[in-house]
Design an enzyme around this catalytic site. Structure first.
Site, short mmCIF file in Angstrom:
data_model
loop_
_atom_site.label_atom_id
_atom_site.label_comp_id
_atom_site.label_asym_id
_atom_site.label_seq_id
_atom_site.Cartn_x
_atom_site.Cartn_y
_atom_site.Cartn_z
CG LEU A 1 -1.91 -1.16 1.34
CD1 LEU A 1 -2.89 -0.92 2.50
CD2 LEU A 1 -2.69 -1.39 0.05
N GLY B 1 -1.69 6.34 -2.72
CA GLY B 1 -2.79 6.20 -3.69
C GLY B 1 -3.88 5.34 -3.09
CG HIS B 2 -3.14 1.21 -2.33
ND1 HIS B 2 -1.77 1.09 -2.47
CD2 HIS B 2 -3.69 0.42 -3.28
CE1 HIS B 2 -1.51 0.24 -3.46
NE2 HIS B 2 -2.65 -0.18 -3.96
CD GLN C 1 -5.51 -8.66 -10.46
OE1 GLN C 1 -6.47 -8.85 -9.72
NE2 GLN C 1 -5.05 -7.42 -10.69
CD GLU D 1 -11.29 9.25 -12.15
OE1 GLU D 1 -10.58 10.26 -11.96
OE2 GLU D 1 -12.41 9.29 -12.69
CE LYS D 2 -1.59 3.13 -10.68
NZ LYS D 2 -1.03 2.25 -11.71
CG ASP D 3 -5.30 0.51 -11.88
OD1 ASP D 3 -4.52 -0.29 -12.38
OD2 ASP D 3 -5.02 1.17 -10.83
CD GLN E 1 -8.64 -2.54 -11.44
OE1 GLN E 1 -7.85 -3.43 -11.69
NE2 GLN E 1 -8.53 -1.78 -10.36
P1 AMP Z 1 -3.68 -2.23 -6.75
O1 AMP Z 1 -3.24 -2.59 -5.37
O2 AMP Z 1 -2.60 -1.72 -7.63
O3 AMP Z 1 -4.53 -3.32 -7.40
O4 AMP Z 1 -4.65 -1.00 -6.59
C1 AMP Z 1 -5.76 -1.05 -5.72
C2 AMP Z 1 -6.61 0.16 -5.95
O5 AMP Z 1 -5.86 1.34 -5.70
C3 AMP Z 1 -7.13 0.28 -7.40
O6 AMP Z 1 -8.47 0.72 -7.38
C4 AMP Z 1 -6.21 1.30 -7.98
O7 AMP Z 1 -6.78 2.04 -9.05
C5 AMP Z 1 -5.97 2.21 -6.79
N1 AMP Z 1 -4.74 3.00 -6.99
C6 AMP Z 1 -3.49 2.51 -7.20
N2 AMP Z 1 -2.63 3.54 -7.39
C7 AMP Z 1 -3.36 4.68 -7.31
C8 AMP Z 1 -3.05 6.07 -7.44
N3 AMP Z 1 -1.82 6.49 -7.69
N4 AMP Z 1 -4.06 6.95 -7.29
C9 AMP Z 1 -5.33 6.53 -7.04
N5 AMP Z 1 -5.67 5.25 -6.92
C10 AMP Z 1 -4.71 4.32 -7.05
#
Ligand code: AMP
Length: 282
Positions: free
Chosen positions: A33, A36-37, A61, A149-151, A154
């Site tokens: 984490l 962003g998380h 995935q 919204e980075k993804d 998704q």
């Molecule tokens: P992940 O652990 O990479 O699967 O991400 C989990 C959640 O955190 C997903 O909804 C991502 O879009 C979000 N996320 C990851 N990085 C960021 C970021 N820099 N800004 C906003 N949300 C993020």
């Protein structure tokens, strides 16, 4: 804050809270984490009575040649960060807990979108994402789920899945959190050398150039894409795709952009061996 590792225990914890009318927020993550998380967790803690952060490195995935084996794992630090952002539960199941029969035969797919953009380069990826997210929705019974919204593809596909399959859950989008430099925060940034990290700024710089050009009246898709491509290539990045899409449908735009279409640029590029994604609304 409670760390929960089994589906039964999470349900035992959450069901009475739901019966009392508590609003449950879910933040699905793969762990490692960062802030962003953190923004997702904070948003949930602000709007919900109970916030559950799932930390699950979802094997289905990842493609065979992808980074599942080297993806950073640090549950203890994740629990601390989640707690400091306001989480009430961290749900960190094992792979066997989530997939007791191995890879599931029952899955959730969007046959069209799973082949576009990131999906074109990551076969099976979105099927793995939609499947695990459906499971997490069912396990938690959450009222609201938070996605970044980075993804971009998704979150779009999850919103569509929720509509198509009538999941009783609200999806909240959280804007991209960036480093001061402009680099979008990502667990995968840890793979970058300091030189690669510096060069990777070319992604956001290119996206900003395209946004400025668009604001100044440029409507040519080729010209706008070129600004992003040049900025990445000029920093020795390898572009996987740069596409301008209609935000309402995620369909690819070509030619000249009409003024009445809301558009976003989606990018995936490699710096060294690290694949990064980013996007910007025009
Ligand atoms: P992940 O652990 O990479 O699967 O991400 C989990 C959640 O955190 C997903 O909804 C991502 O879009 C979000 N996320 C990851 N990085 C960021 C970021 N820099 N800004 C906003 N949300 C993020």
């Amino acid at each position: 804050m409670l760390l929960v590792k089994t589906i039964d225990e999470l349900r035992e914890q959450l069901k009475p809270l739901a019966r009392q009318g508590k609003k449950i927020g879910l933040v699905p993550t793969m762990g490692a984490l960062h802030n962003g998380h953190g923004a997702l967790i904070k948003a949930s803690a602000a709007e919900c009575d109970v916030t559950v952060v799932s930390v699950f490195l979802n094997p289905i995935q990842f493609g065979k040649n992808e980074d599942l084996g080297k993806y950073p794992v640090r549950l203890e630090a994740d629990v601390k960060l989640a707690e400091s952002m306001g989480a009430d539960y961290v749900f960190a199941p094992s792979v066997a807990e989530m997939y007791p029969d191995g890879s599931p035969m029952t899955t959730v797919r969007d046959e069209k979108l799973e082949e576009m953009y990131c999906g074109a380069y990551r076969p099976g990826h979105f099927r793995g994402v939609l499947t695990v997210v459906s499971k997490l929705f069912n396990i938690s019974g959450a009222d609201v789920a938070y996605f970044g919204e980075k993804d971009y593809q998704q979150v779009f596909m999850i919103e569509k899945m929720v509509r198509d399959l009538n999941f009783d859950i609200k999806i909240v989008r959280v804007p991209i959190v960036r480093e001061e430099s402009g680099l979008a925060l990502s667990s995968r940034n840890e793979y970058l050398s300091s030189d690669e990290k510096y060069k990777a700024l070319g992604i956001h710089e290119g996206l900003k150039k395209a946004k400025i050009a668009y604001s100044s009246g440029e409507r040519g898709v080729a010209k706008l894409r070129d600004l992003v491509l040049k900025s990445i290539l000029g920093n020795r990045g390898i572009v996987q795709y740069v596409e301008i899409v209609d935000r309402r449908t995620l369909q690819r735009c070509n030619g000249l952009l009409p003024d009445d279409i809301p558009v976003t640029i989606l990018v995936a590029a490699f710096f060294g061996k690290t694949r990064l994604i980013d996007n910007i609304e025009l």
